[in-house]
Design a protein around this motif. Structure first.
Motif, PDB file in Angstrom:
ATOM      1  N   TYR A 171       1.909   1.687  -3.449  1.00 23.10           N
ATOM      2  CA  TYR A 171       0.762   2.010  -4.297  1.00 23.10           C
ATOM      3  C   TYR A 171       0.496   3.515  -4.270  1.00 23.10           C
ATOM      4  CZ  TYR A 171      -3.979   2.334  -6.024  1.00 23.10           C
ATOM      5  OH  TYR A 171      -5.085   2.698  -6.751  1.00 23.10           O
ATOM      6  N   TRP A 172       0.422   4.070  -3.066  1.00 23.80           N
ATOM      7  CA  TRP A 172       0.108   5.500  -2.972  1.00 23.80           C
ATOM      8  C   TRP A 172       1.246   6.350  -3.509  1.00 23.80           C
ATOM      9  CZ3 TRP A 172      -4.592   6.670  -3.120  1.00 23.80           C
ATOM     10  CH2 TRP A 172      -5.541   5.856  -2.526  1.00 23.80           C
ATOM     11  N   THR A 189       2.284   3.790   6.271  1.00 23.25           N
ATOM     12  CA  THR A 189       1.709   3.809   4.933  1.00 23.25           C
ATOM     13  C   THR A 189       0.531   4.764   4.946  1.00 23.25           C
ATOM     14  OG1 THR A 189       0.481   2.528   3.293  1.00 23.25           O
ATOM     15  CG2 THR A 189       0.345   1.774   5.538  1.00 23.25           C
ATOM     16  N   GLN A 190       0.153   5.205   3.755  1.00 19.17           N
ATOM     17  CA  GLN A 190      -0.978   6.130   3.670  1.00 19.17           C
ATOM     18  C   GLN A 190      -2.277   5.402   3.395  1.00 19.17           C
ATOM     19  OE1 GLN A 190       0.291   9.330   1.038  1.00 19.17           O
ATOM     20  NE2 GLN A 190      -0.684  10.737   2.451  1.00 19.17           N
ATOM     21  N   SER A 191      -2.319   4.137   3.717  1.00 21.27           N
ATOM     22  CA  SER A 191      -3.544   3.387   3.500  1.00 21.27           C
ATOM     23  C   SER A 191      -4.152   3.116   4.881  1.00 21.27           C
ATOM     24  CB  SER A 191      -3.189   2.089   2.783  1.00 21.27           C
ATOM     25  OG  SER A 191      -4.288   1.259   2.752  1.00 21.27           O
ATOM     26  N   GLY A 231       0.580   8.887  -6.424  1.00 21.81           N
ATOM     27  CA  GLY A 231       0.944  10.280  -6.170  1.00 21.81           C
ATOM     28  C   GLY A 231       1.951  10.786  -7.182  1.00 21.81           C
ATOM     29  N   SER A 266       0.823  -1.218   0.000  1.00 22.70           N
ATOM     30  CA  SER A 266       0.000   0.000   0.000  1.00 22.70           C
ATOM     31  C   SER A 266       0.853   1.262   0.000  1.00 22.70           C
ATOM     32  CB  SER A 266      -0.962  -0.004   1.176  1.00 22.70           C
ATOM     33  OG  SER A 266      -0.249   0.028   2.376  1.00 22.70           O
TER      34      SER A 266
END
Lengths: 272, 411, 213
Positions: A80-81, B286-288, A85, A77
């Motif tokens: 992913y971001w 994490t940004q999740s 981004g 994750s």
């Protein structure tokens, strides 16, 4: 039997189950021959089921499967971001405004040169200075910019959207449709649209808000009348929290039903 | 039987359809003639007033007019008005909008983007005319041309005066009490259970030799709750540094992480122990949302912190975090302004700072006169709000609505 | 310089954030839109710092063989694999088609989404254990919370007969009336807290976040 042997048995069972599921899922339902895409897809569906069960196993206790899923989730994750981004903001928004060459390199249409976009670029680079022990203090400029701007913008946003309207909505008539005491008693009813109920509602809202605000007074001792009002305030808050808690319970159960549907339907194909 | 019935039905249709068409064909010229004959053109609108739209960024003109004498009266055949605009009194006029009968005004808003076909340039002359329309498109009446008018943006939005007054008053109050506090006035603050618990919890962690977990929540650097949380983190970190206890700060947002690192580092320096600060105390996960929760849950069960402190913005994950922490046996202190999540913290944590208490916490923990001064200002503002509410509702109950209207803020 | 300039920047941009709300003029709007864009762009650089922090912490764990260090390998593998696919190194070097890459999407659909949904569904269990905790309520406040939660939860229970009807009405009243009052009090309080905190930050009274020296 000792602990490590158990661990091995569980591990072997999990791996076997995974492989069996992968193999079974690889056969297309219509009876066609196995193809590379179906094998690939079967692997990922099985993986999804495996991580789902691994996360559920946390309810029993912390275990290696949960740790595996958790760590994998964090890594995947975070990246992913970062990718999203990078491509949407950095390449999509910044590059087309500062460099035709880079726009071409990244394959995005060049918009127009906008000098002001160098500011975030410079601030961003200053932020990266944190990695250097000597020039680390430069990153504070970027932080100061972000903290200052957001403090100002959000102060106003909250005032505008919530605060002022809540204050003005507190002005409610306490004598709704008042036609005198006689009429009040002769037409008395407990119906939800009745005059008494409407008045009671307005009174409770007004007193509730009033006492709730008194509860939030910090610089005055909560004693005497003030203390009593503050107590009523916290009661109203607690009743509300209870209501909100109760309201959410059913919603959460439906989330669980959703996950079980995935396991029994998408993975095991038991529901139809 | 069924088939025969269907056939009969079809036959009926076949006969009826041309008849019906003939009927309409006969009808329409009649009605057309009737319209021309009995529906003369309505009277045009009069007294068109044009002005630049107030409190906007420009690119817009407000029109008002007196309706046609045949709108709702007279011939009573007006169905609406069309607004037409041109760059010169001679035209060509372009239709900008249509409004229903009975309308007295319209705001003509154009685009501010030059590339847009709807672009409306500021500081140039525009001319308007209004066409009164009827059900018959051939029957209408045009007003005289009004104008010229120029659109332009304003430098102050008068519709937002209440907010300005509020901010100004609050600023004045804050500065006044800060000055008083600087002057040495003793400002009382009532005890808050959640705040007292922070000191206790740090002490307990030191005794147990276990770390303290500080969760800044899911807020980004743009959330004021997160800013409040940094300030609390600063105070907590200072005490942690003094007691030489461990501190774990997993972060969800990278900017928040950067600010938090800076804050904790400064607190360690303040406590006279800059060497005890380790960059890894504050780290990014994490940004999740749920990946973050999964990781923090893991930390709670593996590092077994003596105390978990949750301060800032929280969403659905609040309950997962707080319950895991409770099951792990940590003392838990929470604070959020997210109304929907407060109940979960109240149930699962030992102490919860509700709403505004989160914002007061840093002043409580820091005990610096400057911060206590601003707390006093907050209380006075609350008293002001209560007073305004009282006045507002007394006036409302006496039938005066103007006071409430004053609080209307334009968007 | 190390502290004064940042404080000055906070003041300037903070004041602008407030003032722009009162200025409808295009120039102010234009600046506002720029500022929002800038924050997003700086956020990407910050994200790079974040990823760096994650890698460092994981690597340290592996290097020093700390407890559970093996799992840090999983984190790093997931991270690098996703970056690898996200930048499409596999086919075309470095282009945005990475976001459409099969593996990138598969990782998202079959690792991120299921775990996310499962974590979310854990709430059903946690809310049950939280409710149990609330049931053991000893204080007056906790009892109030419990009673009102019970009324709401049992509001549609058909087995309660005529009591159920009253419960449903009470539940509706609780959700509409005291709930509104409490929320209003909280919102007004929070509003004041926010304004105070923002002003303290903008005026430089609260400056812990800018570090020392």
């Amino acid at each position: 039997m000792n602990g490590s042997r158990w661990t091995m048995i569980v591990l072997i069972a999990v791996v076997t189950l995974f492989l069996v599921s992968w193999a079974i899922k690889s056969f297309p339902s219509s009876g066609d021959t196995i193809s590379w895409p179906s094998i690939r897809h079967a692997f990922f569906v099985t993986l999804a089921a495996f991580v789902t069960l691994a996360i559920f196993s946390f309810l029993y206790k912390d275990n290696p499967y949960y740790k595996f899923a958790e760590h994998l989730f964090v890594g995947v994750s975070a990246a992913y971001w970062m990718c999203v981004g990078f491509w949407s903001t950095f390449v999509g928004n910044l590059i087309p405004r500062i460099s035709p060459g880079l726009s071409k390199f990244f394959g995005v249409p060049y918009k127009e040169f906008t000098f002001y976009y160098f500011v975030p670029l410079i601030l961003g680079i200053l932020l990266l200075m944190r990695l250097s022990s000597k020039a680390g203090w430069l990153s504070r400029w970027a932080l100061a910019f972000i903290v200052g701007t957001t403090a100002g913008l959000n102060l106003i946003r909250y005032l505008r959207s919530d605060f002022i309207s809540q204050v003005s909505n507190t002005f409610v008539p306490l004598l709704v449709q008042w036609k005198g005491t006689g009429a009040f008693f002769s037409d008395f009813s407990l119906a939800s649209g009745g005059q008494f109920t409407l008045m009671l509602t307005n009174w409770v809202i007004f007193i509730g808000t009033f006492c709730g605000l008194i509860y939030f007074f910090f610089s005055k001792e909560h004693k005497g009348v003030f203390g009593a009002a503050s107590r009523v305030g916290i009661w109203v808050l607690m009743i509300t929290f209870g209501a909100s808690f109760g309201y959410t319970v059913m919603g959460r159960v439906s989330l669980l039903v959703g996950r079980l549907t995935f396991l029994f339907d998408d993975w095991l194909g038991l529901m139809n | 039987m069924k088939r025969q019935f269907l056939l009969l039905l079809l036959l009926c249709f076949a006969v009826a359809a041309p008849l019906a068409t003939a009927q309409t064909a006969e009808d329409s010229p009649l009605s057309g003639e009737a319209a021309v004959a009995v529906s003369p053109a309505p009277g045009p609108v009069s007294n068109i007033q044009l002005k630049d739209t107030d409190n906007d960024h420009g690119h817009s003109v407000t029109l008002s007019w007196e309706i046609s004498p045949d709108d709702g009266a007279g011939l009573n055949n007006v169905i609406g008005y069309e607004i037409h605009r041109a760059l010169s009194p001679e035209g060509p006029f372009v239709k900008r909008a249509g409004v229903p009968a009975g309308s007295h005004s319209h705001v003509d808003v154009g685009s501010k983007e030059e590339s847009s076909p709807d672009y409306m340039k500021d500081y140039i002359d525009y001319y308007y005319k209004i066409r009164t329309i009827t059900a018959d498109s051939a029957v209408n009446a045009e007003s005289t041309v009004a104008g010229p008018i120029q659109s332009y943006g304003q430098w102050f939005n008068t519709g937002r005066v209440p907010v300005l007054i509020f901010v100004a008053c609050f600023l004045a109050l804050t500065l006044y009490f800060i000055n008083r506090a600087k002057g040495g006035a003793d400002l009382y603050v009532r005890p808050l259970a959640g705040i007292g618990a922070v000191d206790e919890a740090i002490g307990r962690a030191t005794e147990m030799g276990k770390p303290i977990l500080y969760v800044l929540g899911l807020g980004t650097a743009a959330d004021i709750a997160t800013i409040a949380s940094y300030t609390i983190l600063g105070r907590v970190a200072k005490k942690v540094a003094e007691y030489q206890t461990g501190l774990i700060v997993p972060c969800y947002d990278p900017i928040v992480m950067t600010v938090a690192q800076e804050t904790v580092k400064a607190s360690y320096a303040d406590a006279g122990r800059p060497d005890s600060y380790k960059e890894d105390m504050v780290y990014f996960v994490t940004q999740s949302q749920f990946a973050y929760v999964a990781a923090v849950n893991g930390t709670m069960l593996r590092d077994l912190p003596a105390t978990n402190i949750y301060m800032g913005k929280f969403y659905a994950e609040s309950l997962i975090l707080a319950e895991t922490g409770a099951l792990a046996g940590s003392i838990q202190i929470a604070g959020t302004d997210e109304i929907a999540q407060i109940p979960f913290f109240v149930v699962a944590c030992d102490y919860t700072l509700i709403g505004e208490e989160l914002y007061a916490a840093s002043a409580y923990l820091g005990r610096e006169p400057l911060l206590l001064g601003s707390l006093k200002a907050q209380d006075y503002a609350k008293a002001g709000v209560i007073l305004i509410a009282l006045v507002g509702f007394i006036l409302l109950n006496f039938g005066v609505d103007g006071f409430k209207e004053f609080f209307f803020v334009s968007n | 310089m190390k502290r004064q300039l940042p404080l000055f920047l906070v003041l300037i941009f903070g004041l602008f954030g407030i003032v722009q709300y009162f200025i409808p003029h295009e120039k102010s709007e234009w600046m506002y839109e720029f500022l929002l864009d800038w924050i997003y762009i700086i956020g990407i650089f910050a994200l790079a710092l974040g990823i760096w922090s994650l890698m460092r912490v994981s690597w340290d764990k592996i290097k020093h063989k700390r407890q559970n260090w093996q799992y840090s390998i999983v984190t790093l593998t997931g991270l690098f694999a996703m970056i690898f696919f996200g930048f499409n190194y596999f086919r075309d070097f470095f282009n945005s088609a990475g976001l459409q890459n099969y593996m990138f999407r598969a990782f998202f659909d079959h690792i991120m989404i299921p775990i996310q949904a499962t974590m979310f569904s854990l709430l059903a269990f946690f809310i049950a254990s939280a409710a149990y905790r609330a049931f053991r309520a000893r204080s007056l406040l906790a009892t109030l919370l419990l009673i009102s939660a019970l009324i709401i939860m049992l509001r549609f229970n058909p087995y309660l007969g005529f009591i159920g009807d009253y419960m449903e009405r009470t539940a509706l009243w609780l959700l509409n009336v005291p709930n509104l009052a409490a929320k209003r009090a909280i919102i007004i309080g929070v509003g004041l807290g926010m304004v105070a905190t923002s002003l303290k930050v903008i005026l430089g009274i609260e400056r812990a976040y800018l570090g020392k020296d």
